[in-house]
Structures are given as C-alpha cells and as structure tokens.
Write a protein that holds these residues in place. Sequence first.
Motif, PDB file in Angstrom:
ATOM      1  N   LEU A 176    -117.319 -67.462  83.537  1.00  0.00           N
ATOM      2  CA  LEU A 176    -117.222 -68.299  84.586  1.00  0.00           C
ATOM      3  C   LEU A 176    -115.940 -69.166  85.126  1.00  0.00           C
ATOM      4  O   LEU A 176    -115.428 -69.364  86.141  1.00  0.00           O
ATOM      5  N   ALA A 177    -115.125 -69.117  84.001  1.00  0.00           N
ATOM      6  CA  ALA A 177    -113.691 -69.535  84.166  1.00  0.00           C
ATOM      7  C   ALA A 177    -112.950 -68.492  85.135  1.00  0.00           C
ATOM      8  O   ALA A 177    -112.132 -68.731  85.747  1.00  0.00           O
ATOM      9  N   ILE A 178    -113.305 -67.378  84.815  1.00  0.00           N
ATOM     10  CA  ILE A 178    -112.763 -66.015  85.656  1.00  0.00           C
ATOM     11  C   ILE A 178    -113.149 -66.130  86.723  1.00  0.00           C
ATOM     12  O   ILE A 178    -112.384 -66.044  87.880  1.00  0.00           O
ATOM     13  N   VAL A 179    -114.456 -66.425  87.088  1.00  0.00           N
ATOM     14  CA  VAL A 179    -115.003 -66.581  88.398  1.00  0.00           C
ATOM     15  C   VAL A 179    -114.211 -67.655  89.122  1.00  0.00           C
ATOM     16  O   VAL A 179    -113.733 -67.344  90.261  1.00  0.00           O
ATOM     17  N   LYS A 180    -114.040 -68.624  88.290  1.00  0.00           N
ATOM     18  CA  LYS A 180    -113.449 -69.835  89.249  1.00  0.00           C
ATOM     19  C   LYS A 180    -111.897 -69.429  89.566  1.00  0.00           C
ATOM     20  O   LYS A 180    -111.393 -69.799  90.669  1.00  0.00           O
TER      21      LYS A 180
ATOM     22  N   ILE B   1    -125.783 -70.117  92.195  1.00  0.00           N
ATOM     23  CA  ILE B   1    -124.333 -70.380  92.244  1.00  0.00           C
ATOM     24  C   ILE B   1    -123.747 -69.430  93.520  1.00  0.00           C
ATOM     25  O   ILE B   1    -124.166 -68.187  93.372  1.00  0.00           O
ATOM     26  N   SER B   2    -122.896 -70.210  94.334  1.00  0.00           N
ATOM     27  CA  SER B   2    -122.621 -69.682  95.447  1.00  0.00           C
ATOM     28  C   SER B   2    -120.901 -69.947  95.604  1.00  0.00           C
ATOM     29  O   SER B   2    -120.177 -70.626  94.964  1.00  0.00           O
ATOM     30  N   ILE B   3    -120.488 -68.545  96.105  1.00  0.00           N
ATOM     31  CA  ILE B   3    -118.837 -68.550  96.300  1.00  0.00           C
ATOM     32  C   ILE B   3    -118.948 -68.601  97.685  1.00  0.00           C
ATOM     33  O   ILE B   3    -119.230 -68.068  98.671  1.00  0.00           O
ATOM     34  N   VAL B   4    -117.641 -69.534  98.000  1.00  0.00           N
ATOM     35  CA  VAL B   4    -117.785 -70.012  99.609  1.00  0.00           C
ATOM     36  C   VAL B   4    -116.331 -69.528  99.681  1.00  0.00           C
ATOM     37  O   VAL B   4    -115.401 -70.123  99.195  1.00  0.00           O
ATOM     38  N   LEU B   5    -116.209 -68.806 100.710  1.00  0.00           N
ATOM     39  CA  LEU B   5    -115.066 -68.258 101.087  1.00  0.00           C
ATOM     40  C   LEU B   5    -114.432 -68.457 102.679  1.00  0.00           C
ATOM     41  O   LEU B   5    -115.493 -68.234 103.476  1.00  0.00           O
ATOM     42  N   PRO B   6    -113.305 -68.581 102.965  1.00  0.00           N
ATOM     43  CA  PRO B   6    -112.778 -68.700 104.417  1.00  0.00           C
ATOM     44  C   PRO B   6    -113.046 -67.173 105.023  1.00  0.00           C
ATOM     45  O   PRO B   6    -112.839 -66.452 104.148  1.00  0.00           O
TER      46      PRO B   6
ATOM     47  N   ARG C 226    -119.187 -78.745  83.680  1.00  0.00           N
ATOM     48  CA  ARG C 226    -118.241 -78.107  82.578  1.00  0.00           C
ATOM     49  C   ARG C 226    -118.515 -76.557  82.550  1.00  0.00           C
ATOM     50  O   ARG C 226    -117.522 -76.085  81.723  1.00  0.00           O
ATOM     51  N   ILE C 227    -119.397 -75.906  82.910  1.00  0.00           N
ATOM     52  CA  ILE C 227    -119.439 -74.626  82.526  1.00  0.00           C
ATOM     53  C   ILE C 227    -118.341 -73.774  83.246  1.00  0.00           C
ATOM     54  O   ILE C 227    -118.327 -72.462  82.976  1.00  0.00           O
ATOM     55  N   PHE C 228    -117.415 -74.269  83.977  1.00  0.00           N
ATOM     56  CA  PHE C 228    -116.495 -73.414  84.614  1.00  0.00           C
ATOM     57  C   PHE C 228    -115.027 -73.514  83.592  1.00  0.00           C
ATOM     58  O   PHE C 228    -114.247 -72.870  83.863  1.00  0.00           O
ATOM     59  N   ASP C 229    -115.165 -74.484  82.806  1.00  0.00           N
ATOM     60  CA  ASP C 229    -114.114 -74.488  81.878  1.00  0.00           C
ATOM     61  C   ASP C 229    -114.301 -73.327  80.981  1.00  0.00           C
ATOM     62  O   ASP C 229    -115.368 -73.196  80.455  1.00  0.00           O
ATOM     63  N   ARG C 230    -112.859 -73.181  80.314  1.00  0.00           N
ATOM     64  CA  ARG C 230    -112.793 -72.106  79.507  1.00  0.00           C
ATOM     65  C   ARG C 230    -113.490 -72.400  78.227  1.00  0.00           C
ATOM     66  O   ARG C 230    -113.490 -73.522  77.397  1.00  0.00           O
ATOM     67  N   PHE C 231    -114.299 -71.174  77.635  1.00  0.00           N
ATOM     68  CA  PHE C 231    -114.974 -71.470  76.423  1.00  0.00           C
ATOM     69  C   PHE C 231    -116.225 -72.233  76.420  1.00  0.00           C
ATOM     70  O   PHE C 231    -116.856 -72.623  75.390  1.00  0.00           O
TER      71      PHE C 231
ATOM     72  N   THR D 237    -111.556 -55.808  94.370  1.00  0.00           N
ATOM     73  CA  THR D 237    -111.944 -55.395  92.988  1.00  0.00           C
ATOM     74  C   THR D 237    -112.134 -56.924  92.448  1.00  0.00           C
ATOM     75  O   THR D 237    -113.167 -56.890  91.631  1.00  0.00           O
ATOM     76  N   LEU D 238    -111.302 -57.940  92.481  1.00  0.00           N
ATOM     77  CA  LEU D 238    -111.381 -59.226  92.225  1.00  0.00           C
ATOM     78  C   LEU D 238    -113.032 -59.917  92.400  1.00  0.00           C
ATOM     79  O   LEU D 238    -113.644 -60.375  91.819  1.00  0.00           O
ATOM     80  N   LEU D 239    -112.987 -59.846  93.650  1.00  0.00           N
ATOM     81  CA  LEU D 239    -114.272 -60.435  94.404  1.00  0.00           C
ATOM     82  C   LEU D 239    -115.538 -59.770  93.829  1.00  0.00           C
ATOM     83  O   LEU D 239    -116.462 -60.416  93.400  1.00  0.00           O
ATOM     84  N   GLN D 240    -115.399 -58.324  93.619  1.00  0.00           N
ATOM     85  CA  GLN D 240    -116.653 -57.828  93.126  1.00  0.00           C
ATOM     86  C   GLN D 240    -116.884 -58.151  91.516  1.00  0.00           C
ATOM     87  O   GLN D 240    -117.982 -58.180  91.104  1.00  0.00           O
ATOM     88  N   GLN D 241    -115.876 -58.249  90.850  1.00  0.00           N
ATOM     89  CA  GLN D 241    -115.772 -58.662  89.362  1.00  0.00           C
ATOM     90  C   GLN D 241    -116.674 -60.105  89.414  1.00  0.00           C
ATOM     91  O   GLN D 241    -117.336 -60.232  88.654  1.00  0.00           O
ATOM     92  N   ALA D 242    -116.230 -60.918  90.196  1.00  0.00           N
ATOM     93  CA  ALA D 242    -116.630 -62.350  90.284  1.00  0.00           C
ATOM     94  C   ALA D 242    -118.026 -62.390  90.468  1.00  0.00           C
ATOM     95  O   ALA D 242    -118.997 -62.873  89.950  1.00  0.00           O
ATOM     96  N   ILE D 243    -118.593 -61.629  91.655  1.00  0.00           N
ATOM     97  CA  ILE D 243    -120.029 -61.509  92.016  1.00  0.00           C
ATOM     98  C   ILE D 243    -120.882 -60.797  90.855  1.00  0.00           C
ATOM     99  O   ILE D 243    -121.885 -61.404  90.523  1.00  0.00           O
ATOM    100  N   ARG D 244    -120.314 -59.758  90.361  1.00  0.00           N
ATOM    101  CA  ARG D 244    -121.082 -59.159  89.033  1.00  0.00           C
ATOM    102  C   ARG D 244    -121.214 -59.964  87.906  1.00  0.00           C
ATOM    103  O   ARG D 244    -122.241 -59.972  87.277  1.00  0.00           O
ATOM    104  N   ALA D 245    -119.989 -60.704  87.894  1.00  0.00           N
ATOM    105  CA  ALA D 245    -120.176 -61.879  86.591  1.00  0.00           C
ATOM    106  C   ALA D 245    -121.329 -62.683  86.896  1.00  0.00           C
ATOM    107  O   ALA D 245    -122.190 -63.030  85.984  1.00  0.00           O
ATOM    108  N   LEU D 246    -121.535 -63.228  88.061  1.00  0.00           N
ATOM    109  CA  LEU D 246    -122.581 -64.146  88.434  1.00  0.00           C
ATOM    110  C   LEU D 246    -124.000 -63.412  88.170  1.00  0.00           C
ATOM    111  O   LEU D 246    -125.045 -64.207  87.699  1.00  0.00           O
ATOM    112  N   ILE D 247    -124.107 -62.133  88.610  1.00  0.00           N
ATOM    113  CA  ILE D 247    -125.167 -61.532  88.481  1.00  0.00           C
ATOM    114  C   ILE D 247    -125.831 -61.213  86.749  1.00  0.00           C
ATOM    115  O   ILE D 247    -126.840 -61.380  86.563  1.00  0.00           O
TER     116      ILE D 247
END
Length: 269
Positions: free
Chosen positions: A222-226, A248-253, A199-204, A147-157
């Motif tokens: 983006l703060a939430i994505v981070k 923007i890429s999310i890199v995961l193990p 700075r775009i990943f900083d809150r606000f 659910t969280l990963l989907q939330q992050a990807i959807r936010a980027l889209i």
Amino acid sequence: LSKRIEVPKGEDELQNLILIINEMLDRLETSFENQTKFVSDASHELRTPLAIIKGYAEIIRKRGTADIDIFVESIDSIISETDNMRNLIQKLLFLAKGEITKINTKFIDIDANEMVHQIHSDTVVSTKTHSFHLEMGENYKIKGDETLLQQAIRALIENAAKYSEPHTNIYIKSAIKDGFGQISIRDEGIGISDEDAKRIFDRFYRVDLSRTKATGGTGLGLAIVKRIVEIHNGRIKINSKMDKGTEISIVLPIGETLEKTEEENIKNV
Ligand code: ADP
C-alpha cells in the motif's frame, strides 16, 4: 539534531527569513529521520529471509543427502525464501527511488475503462479463488503511466483477495465521481478499523502480523500504491467496516470524458 536559529525581536524581514530557514531545517530533519527509519526497517525485514536461507543451508551441510525428504524440503524453502527476498528488494528499491528522485515515468493518455476491463479479465484468468465483478460507469481518460497504475490496481485486488475468504465477491469499479476518475476495489473481507486505516499506507505497517505473515505480506504494497497515486496527483479513499469488507478507491484527475453522459445524449437528440 540540527540547531535552530534564534529569532531576533523587532526586525520583521529578518524574523520571517529565520522562520523559513527553521521550517526548512525541521523538514530536512523529518526527511532524514524517515530515511533512517526506512533503512533500519528494511534491514530488519531482509534479515528474516536471510536467516531462514542460512538455516536450511546449514541443515543441508550437516545432513547432506542422507535424508532425501529433508534435503528436498530445505532446497524448496531456500528457493521460496529467495523469491520472497527478491520481491522485497524490488519493492524497497521502488520506494527508495521514490524518496530521492522521481521514478522514471512515461505519461500517456489512458482510456480508463479499457485499462480496468483488461485488469479484470487478467484477474479472472489468474485468480480462481474469488468471484470478480466488473462495474463500469461513464468512460474517461487519465494522463498517467499505465504500467504503474496497473501495478497499483493489481496490488489493491491482491489485497482484497488476501484479506477475504475464498469464493467471496470482489468488485472492480471504474466511474466518474465529483469530476474525478475513481477506480475502486471492494471486498467482503475482514475489514480495517478506523485506527489502522490511518496507518496502512505507511511503509511496513501490517495490521495483524500472524495473518500477514501467513499470507506473505511485506507491509510495502500500500505504501507503493500511495506513491504511485501521488505521482499522478491523485488521492486514495478508504471505506471499511470490520468483518464486513473494505473499499479502497484511487481518485485521479481526468483528462476528458470519452463518452457522452446519458443526459448529454438526450440533449443532443
Ligand atoms: P501486506 O503486504 O502486509 O499486505 P500492504 O501494504 O499491502 O501490506 O497492506 C498493509 C496492511 O493493510 C495489511 O497487512 C493488512 O493488514 C491491511 N489491508 C490491506 N488491504 C486490506 C483489505 N482489503 N482488507 C483488510 N485489510 C487490508
């Protein structure tokens, strides 16, 4: 400000201990300052929709239903501002939780390509303004909270669509790169300068206030994505050119690969 302990000369172990304590005090102080800034930024952001809601309520009180158009417009604005406020509060709560304790996560084995495929299909159905393309590499598993990963990807889209012209292309890609799972969203939009990218990943943080106000931005996406990516021990990569577009890429193990690579298939023949 918390007081620092003076480091005595000569005694090595004691000196080290005091240095460690001072370092801890520094960290506590930074964390406290961040928290204070968060609360003050959050109150500031909440004040705007509240002021709008109050303004329209006052108009209704003064004019009643005398002018039905103004009445309906005021009610509609109150409803839409209430929605904005609820959205903002949800995001604030998520980030506040992330600061204090770990967010309640449910880690499972996720089939990366299946997840990305599903997100792409949902996006095509729900967002008619852009052309969404799916690029799928070798499949792999991620250990994570779906659910969280989907939330992050959807936010980027959502951002890719928000910060690019209608009817341009958006590429959603999943692949293995350098031994990591990489889910990327690429747009052909306005781009982000190197300075802002830091700075775009900083809150606000919002690059262009007039533009983000128009698109209903909160500067929290983006703060939430981070935060979500951090929970998964991953990192974020950004590649952008002004007026050309952003990736923007999310890199995961990765847990394991699910299909053999072409090379392995050839070897197995
Ligand atoms: P917002 O709610 O304002 O979109 P975000 O945290 O999601 O907040 O993004 C922060 C800022 O980063 C945005 O205001 C925007 O200026 C910039 N940004 C995010 N994604 C993109 C993108 N794909 N292209 C250009 N700018 C972007």
